[in-house]
Motif scaffolding. Structure first.
Motif, PDB file in Angstrom:
ATOM      1  N   MET A  47     -10.664  -7.286   1.420  1.00  0.00           N
ATOM      2  CA  MET A  47      -9.993  -6.944   0.168  1.00  0.00           C
ATOM      3  C   MET A  47      -9.021  -5.803   0.423  1.00  0.00           C
ATOM      4  O   MET A  47      -9.184  -5.028   1.365  1.00  0.00           O
ATOM      5  CB  MET A  47     -10.990  -6.476  -0.895  1.00  0.00           C
ATOM      6  CG  MET A  47     -11.795  -7.576  -1.530  1.00  0.00           C
ATOM      7  SD  MET A  47     -12.732  -6.986  -2.959  1.00  0.00           S
ATOM      8  CE  MET A  47     -11.411  -6.828  -4.169  1.00  0.00           C
ATOM      9  N   GLU A  48      -8.039  -5.713  -0.460  1.00  0.00           N
ATOM     10  CA  GLU A  48      -7.123  -4.585  -0.467  1.00  0.00           C
ATOM     11  C   GLU A  48      -6.711  -4.309  -1.902  1.00  0.00           C
ATOM     12  O   GLU A  48      -6.825  -5.165  -2.774  1.00  0.00           O
ATOM     13  CB  GLU A  48      -5.913  -4.828   0.425  1.00  0.00           C
ATOM     14  CG  GLU A  48      -5.118  -6.047   0.081  1.00  0.00           C
ATOM     15  CD  GLU A  48      -4.056  -6.372   1.129  1.00  0.00           C
ATOM     16  OE1 GLU A  48      -3.965  -5.694   2.155  1.00  0.00           O
ATOM     17  OE2 GLU A  48      -3.301  -7.326   0.900  1.00  0.00           O
ATOM     18  N   VAL A  49      -6.251  -3.079  -2.129  1.00  0.00           N
ATOM     19  CA  VAL A  49      -5.708  -2.681  -3.421  1.00  0.00           C
ATOM     20  C   VAL A  49      -4.201  -2.661  -3.281  1.00  0.00           C
ATOM     21  O   VAL A  49      -3.667  -2.150  -2.287  1.00  0.00           O
ATOM     22  CB  VAL A  49      -6.226  -1.285  -3.832  1.00  0.00           C
ATOM     23  CG1 VAL A  49      -5.454  -0.728  -5.003  1.00  0.00           C
ATOM     24  CG2 VAL A  49      -7.699  -1.347  -4.157  1.00  0.00           C
ATOM     25  N   VAL A  50      -3.501  -3.229  -4.269  1.00  0.00           N
ATOM     26  CA  VAL A  50      -2.045  -3.244  -4.281  1.00  0.00           C
ATOM     27  C   VAL A  50      -1.582  -2.400  -5.470  1.00  0.00           C
ATOM     28  O   VAL A  50      -1.942  -2.690  -6.610  1.00  0.00           O
ATOM     29  CB  VAL A  50      -1.497  -4.679  -4.408  1.00  0.00           C
ATOM     30  CG1 VAL A  50       0.029  -4.667  -4.365  1.00  0.00           C
ATOM     31  CG2 VAL A  50      -2.084  -5.579  -3.334  1.00  0.00           C
ATOM     32  N   ILE A  51      -0.800  -1.347  -5.189  1.00  0.00           N
ATOM     33  CA  ILE A  51      -0.254  -0.502  -6.251  1.00  0.00           C
ATOM     34  C   ILE A  51       0.944  -1.228  -6.850  1.00  0.00           C
ATOM     35  O   ILE A  51       1.888  -1.592  -6.143  1.00  0.00           O
ATOM     36  CB  ILE A  51       0.154   0.887  -5.702  1.00  0.00           C
ATOM     37  CG1 ILE A  51      -1.044   1.581  -5.027  1.00  0.00           C
ATOM     38  CG2 ILE A  51       0.748   1.747  -6.813  1.00  0.00           C
ATOM     39  CD1 ILE A  51      -2.224   1.845  -5.924  1.00  0.00           C
ATOM     40  N   GLU A  52       0.893  -1.465  -8.152  1.00  0.00           N
ATOM     41  CA  GLU A  52       1.911  -2.268  -8.828  1.00  0.00           C
ATOM     42  C   GLU A  52       3.321  -1.683  -8.693  1.00  0.00           C
ATOM     43  O   GLU A  52       4.279  -2.421  -8.451  1.00  0.00           O
ATOM     44  CB  GLU A  52       1.566  -2.427 -10.310  1.00  0.00           C
ATOM     45  CG  GLU A  52       0.280  -3.175 -10.573  1.00  0.00           C
ATOM     46  CD  GLU A  52       0.384  -4.658 -10.326  1.00  0.00           C
ATOM     47  OE1 GLU A  52       1.493  -5.214 -10.330  1.00  0.00           O
ATOM     48  OE2 GLU A  52      -0.675  -5.281 -10.131  1.00  0.00           O
ATOM     49  N   SER A  53       3.476  -0.382  -8.866  1.00  0.00           N
ATOM     50  CA  SER A  53       4.820   0.208  -8.904  1.00  0.00           C
ATOM     51  C   SER A  53       5.521   0.205  -7.554  1.00  0.00           C
ATOM     52  O   SER A  53       6.749   0.180  -7.495  1.00  0.00           O
ATOM     53  CB  SER A  53       4.750   1.643  -9.441  1.00  0.00           C
ATOM     54  OG  SER A  53       3.986   2.459  -8.568  1.00  0.00           O
ATOM     55  N   THR A  54       4.755   0.224  -6.464  1.00  0.00           N
ATOM     56  CA  THR A  54       5.362   0.318  -5.138  1.00  0.00           C
ATOM     57  C   THR A  54       5.103  -0.895  -4.256  1.00  0.00           C
ATOM     58  O   THR A  54       5.793  -1.091  -3.255  1.00  0.00           O
ATOM     59  CB  THR A  54       4.822   1.551  -4.392  1.00  0.00           C
ATOM     60  OG1 THR A  54       3.406   1.374  -4.175  1.00  0.00           O
ATOM     61  CG2 THR A  54       5.087   2.842  -5.162  1.00  0.00           C
ATOM     62  N   GLY A  55       4.080  -1.669  -4.592  1.00  0.00           N
ATOM     63  CA  GLY A  55       3.692  -2.783  -3.736  1.00  0.00           C
ATOM     64  C   GLY A  55       2.891  -2.356  -2.522  1.00  0.00           C
ATOM     65  O   GLY A  55       2.507  -3.176  -1.695  1.00  0.00           O
ATOM     66  N   LYS A  56       2.629  -1.042  -2.411  1.00  0.00           N
ATOM     67  CA  LYS A  56       1.874  -0.538  -1.265  1.00  0.00           C
ATOM     68  C   LYS A  56       0.464  -1.108  -1.285  1.00  0.00           C
ATOM     69  O   LYS A  56      -0.165  -1.198  -2.328  1.00  0.00           O
ATOM     70  CB  LYS A  56       1.820   0.984  -1.277  1.00  0.00           C
ATOM     71  CG  LYS A  56       1.122   1.534  -0.063  1.00  0.00           C
ATOM     72  CD  LYS A  56       1.426   2.968   0.192  1.00  0.00           C
ATOM     73  CE  LYS A  56       0.679   3.360   1.451  1.00  0.00           C
ATOM     74  NZ  LYS A  56       1.160   4.505   2.088  1.00  0.00           N
TER      75      LYS A  56
END
Length: 94
Positions: A47-56
């Motif tokens: 799994m990973e977390v994706v930050i919406e504003s940056t796509g990081k």
């Protein structure tokens, strides 16, 4: 960053015996600019977390072999994010 979740609490969640699982999952503020994010996805290998504003993307550590994941990210409360992962068949899940 090492998790602050006791291994017995993780085991209780994984085995369906935790009395308050909502207190374990989701975002938890570590400091004003850091969040610990946790998820239980037994059908995923990663799994990973994706930050919406940056796509990081932040890979999550698997803390239990049955699918308990956690990551600490540079973000503040209210930051929009989503989870992504790969299931046991290698398929991407978002």
């Amino acid at each position: 960053m090492a998790t602050e979740i006791h291994p017995d609490a993780i085991a209780a969640v994984v085995h369906g015996d935790h009395g308050a699982p909502a207190a374990i999952f989701g975002p938890h503020s570590v400091s004003p600019r850091k969040l610990s994010l946790r998820a239980f996805q037994p059908t995923l290998d990663s799994m990973e977390v994706v930050i919406e504003s940056t796509g990081k993307r932040y890979p999550m550590a698997q803390l239990h072999e049955y699918g308990f994941f956690e990551v600490t990210v540079s973000a503040s409360e209210g930051t929009a994010y989503h989870y992504a992962g790969t299931n046991h068949d290698g398929e991407a899940i978002t």
